[in-house]
Design a protein around this motif. Structure first.
Motif, mmCIF file in Angstrom:
data_model
loop_
_atom_site.group_PDB
_atom_site.id
_atom_site.type_symbol
_atom_site.label_atom_id
_atom_site.label_comp_id
_atom_site.label_asym_id
_atom_site.label_seq_id
_atom_site.Cartn_x
_atom_site.Cartn_y
_atom_site.Cartn_z
ATOM 1 N N LYS A 272 0.854 -1.219 0.087
ATOM 2 C CA LYS A 272 0.097 0.126 -0.029
ATOM 3 C C LYS A 272 0.903 1.211 -0.022
ATOM 4 O O LYS A 272 1.923 1.250 0.571
ATOM 5 C CB LYS A 272 -1.054 0.181 1.277
ATOM 6 N N ILE A 273 0.409 2.190 -0.867
ATOM 7 C CA ILE A 273 1.091 3.556 -0.611
ATOM 8 C C ILE A 273 0.060 4.472 0.039
ATOM 9 O O ILE A 273 -1.127 4.772 -0.465
ATOM 10 C CB ILE A 273 1.318 4.230 -1.851
ATOM 11 N N PHE A 274 0.538 5.328 1.013
ATOM 12 C CA PHE A 274 -0.464 6.207 1.939
ATOM 13 C C PHE A 274 -0.021 7.699 1.458
ATOM 14 O O PHE A 274 1.259 7.808 1.380
ATOM 15 C CB PHE A 274 -0.447 5.923 3.299
ATOM 16 N N TYR A 275 -0.947 8.372 1.181
ATOM 17 C CA TYR A 275 -0.805 9.817 0.820
ATOM 18 C C TYR A 275 -1.266 10.870 1.896
ATOM 19 O O TYR A 275 -2.444 10.725 2.415
ATOM 20 C CB TYR A 275 -1.075 10.089 -0.658
ATOM 21 N N LEU A 276 -0.881 12.062 1.867
ATOM 22 C CA LEU A 276 -1.269 13.273 2.661
ATOM 23 C C LEU A 276 -1.231 14.521 1.925
ATOM 24 O O LEU A 276 -0.041 14.778 1.161
ATOM 25 C CB LEU A 276 -0.659 13.138 4.258
ATOM 26 N N TRP A 277 -2.108 15.404 2.016
ATOM 27 C CA TRP A 277 -1.868 16.664 1.330
ATOM 28 C C TRP A 277 -2.873 17.593 2.078
ATOM 29 O O TRP A 277 -3.707 17.394 2.942
ATOM 30 C CB TRP A 277 -1.696 16.712 -0.196
ATOM 31 N N GLN A 278 -2.570 19.006 1.816
ATOM 32 C CA GLN A 278 -3.609 20.137 2.069
ATOM 33 C C GLN A 278 -4.234 20.491 0.783
ATOM 34 O O GLN A 278 -3.488 20.457 -0.275
ATOM 35 C CB GLN A 278 -2.903 21.065 2.970
ATOM 36 N N VAL B 272 3.105 6.243 9.067
ATOM 37 C CA VAL B 272 2.540 4.943 9.367
ATOM 38 C C VAL B 272 3.230 4.108 10.081
ATOM 39 O O VAL B 272 4.485 3.916 10.112
ATOM 40 C CB VAL B 272 2.164 4.509 8.082
ATOM 41 N N VAL B 273 2.624 3.628 11.208
ATOM 42 C CA VAL B 273 3.448 2.675 12.262
ATOM 43 C C VAL B 273 2.376 1.416 12.470
ATOM 44 O O VAL B 273 1.395 1.845 13.269
ATOM 45 C CB VAL B 273 3.955 3.388 13.556
ATOM 46 N N LYS C 230 -1.722 1.906 12.583
ATOM 47 C CA LYS C 230 -2.081 3.629 12.978
ATOM 48 C C LYS C 230 -1.235 4.277 12.031
ATOM 49 O O LYS C 230 -0.260 4.293 11.297
ATOM 50 C CB LYS C 230 -1.666 3.946 14.376
ATOM 51 N N ILE C 231 -1.917 5.379 11.780
ATOM 52 C CA ILE C 231 -1.182 6.731 11.063
ATOM 53 C C ILE C 231 -1.170 7.981 11.963
ATOM 54 O O ILE C 231 -2.353 8.156 12.516
ATOM 55 C CB ILE C 231 -1.875 7.043 9.753
ATOM 56 N N TYR C 232 -0.263 8.460 12.158
ATOM 57 C CA TYR C 232 -0.207 9.765 13.381
ATOM 58 C C TYR C 232 0.122 10.809 12.625
ATOM 59 O O TYR C 232 1.101 10.640 11.380
ATOM 60 C CB TYR C 232 1.075 9.290 14.083
ATOM 61 N N PHE C 233 -0.194 12.032 12.596
ATOM 62 C CA PHE C 233 -0.392 13.337 11.863
ATOM 63 C C PHE C 233 -0.159 14.311 12.793
ATOM 64 O O PHE C 233 -0.231 14.507 13.958
ATOM 65 C CB PHE C 233 -1.949 13.510 11.417
ATOM 66 N N ASN D 220 -6.648 4.727 12.152
ATOM 67 C CA ASN D 220 -6.313 3.629 11.504
ATOM 68 C C ASN D 220 -6.105 3.340 10.145
ATOM 69 O O ASN D 220 -6.364 4.157 9.449
ATOM 70 C CB ASN D 220 -7.540 2.685 12.020
ATOM 71 N N THR D 221 -5.110 2.322 9.632
ATOM 72 C CA THR D 221 -4.676 2.295 8.542
ATOM 73 C C THR D 221 -5.823 2.078 7.330
ATOM 74 O O THR D 221 -5.635 2.078 6.251
ATOM 75 C CB THR D 221 -3.565 1.296 8.128
#
Length: 389
Positions: A51-57, A98-99, A102-105, A123-124
């Motif tokens: 999986k690839i997780f992404y984040l943006w504004q 990602v750990v 969980k995903i921490y922001f 959660n992931t």
């Protein structure tokens, strides 16, 4: 928000990497992932398994910046994006890690008076989003960075303490308890966009600091228990140095930043020992174009780089590979895009013999999210001279 106001925020996610033999073929497959009528900036990515997780504004209908996340398979299928925040205040410069499950922001959010530090966890599988405001003092806090190590999340940010900005750090448990923040600097100079990397029992930092005439590179180290803070100015030349990044690899700390050579913004590399001795400038690029928002990852005695580079009318994505185990090595540079649109804020991560990328690209009206995948070894031109050549 204008791109020049945001600056260039980058983060290398330090995760376990399966990196085997180098592929000889050079493949770069780019895909546009979003199409909505709102600009999307400062994308981040992390590859975990398949999986690839992404984040943006992303701006909303009221022109407020909100937090968005996405996930897709490493083969490029099943893209799924979700808006995570709402409300009448801007959320900016988000970061994540990602750990496990969980995903921490972390991000900076305006509360109507000042920008404060916020954190979140989910959660992931995309469920269980919970956000918390962590600061409330009467000063703007910008560009938070985070890294999760064991049961602790480590943070760093710059905080305006009129008339100057200072470096602050914080720690808390992954359970969300025990938040503790500390001001680390007090000098009468502006400090910009700090970064951190936790390695064993040490935390290493880098930032750009104004010396009254030019912005210089500063580094610091302290113990993970919060003791032993020591900061050092590393550069002194008459050119501005911005958006430094760092990564600890083996017994060295590697750095990259953009530096004005009097005409153009170039890329600079440096390294030093993890005991903070032996600072060594590795070289500067030489091409006649501005280069912005560099990011690197160091794996198997090689530095992998990505940046955006202006070419008269449009900025393009460039990548490079440098084998620093070879004396006077030259960078293998590749221009990756050529369309007539601006590209900004590229990120990369190596995983399982591939390099995954994400960036923001203007479609003529708004900035959209683009992703790409390439082989990890890209022989090519040698117009970027590095490693003391």
């Amino acid at each position: 928000m204008r791109l020049d106001k945001i600056g260039f925020l980058l983060l290398v996610i330090f995760v376990s990497i399966s990196f085997q033999s180098l592929a000889a073929a050079d493949v770069f497959r780019a895909t546009r992932r979003t199409t909505t009528n709102y600009s999307k900036l400062l994308p981040q990515l992390q590859v975990v398994g398949q999986k690839i997780f992404y984040l943006w504004q992303e701006q909303d209908a009221e022109s407020k910046w909100q937090i968005w996340t996405a996930v897709m398979n490493t083969d490029g299928t099943d893209w799924h994006a979700v808006k995570r925040t709402s409300g009448a205040f801007d959320k900016q410069t988000p970061q994540f890690q990602v750990v496990g499950s969980k995903i921490y922001f972390g991000w900076s959010e305006d509360d109507g008076d000042n920008c404060q530090i916020w954190t979140a966890v989910m959660n992931t599988d995309g469920t269980g989003w919970t956000s918390t405001k962590r600061t409330s003092t009467a000063y703007d806090k910008d560009y938070p960075q985070l890294q999760v190590v064991g049961s602790t999340i480590y943070f760093v940010w710059s905080e305006l303490n009129v008339p100057n900005s200072q470096i602050w750090t914080a720690e808390m448990s992954i359970s969300g308890t025990g938040w503790s923040a500390t001001r680390r600097t007090s000098t009468t100079s502006f400090k910009f966009i700090p970064q951190l990397h936790v390695d064993l029992d040490k935390i290493y930092y880098v930032w750009s600091e104004d010396d009254g005439s030019h912005s210089q590179i500063w580094t610091a180290v302290m113990n993970t228990n919060g003791t032993g803070w020591a900061a050092t100015q590393r550069t002194f030349s008459s050119y501005d140095k911005r958006v430094p990044q760092l990564q600890v690899y083996d017994s060295k700390i590697y750095y990259v930043w953009q530096e004005n050579d009097g005409t153009y913004k170039q890329l600079c590399l440096a390294r030093m020992n993890t005991d903070c001795t032996g600072w060594e400038n590795l070289g500067m690029s030489e091409s006649a174009h501005d280069k912005s928002s560099p990011q690197m990852q160091v794996v198997d005695n090689k530095i992998f780089l990505v940046w955006s580079e202006d070419e008269v009318s449009y900025s393009q994505i460039y990548t490079a590979t440098i084998d620093f185990s070879v004396a006077k090595s030259r960078a293998n540079v590749r221009k990756r895009t050529s369309s007539h649109f601006h590209k900004a804020f590229p990120q990369l991560q190596l995983s399982d013999r591939r390099i995954y990328y994400v960036w923001s690209e203007d479609d003529g009206s708004n900035y959209q999210i683009w992703t790409a995948v390439s082989s990890p070894f890209t022989p090519g031109a040698t117009n970027l001279l590095l490693l003391n050549d």
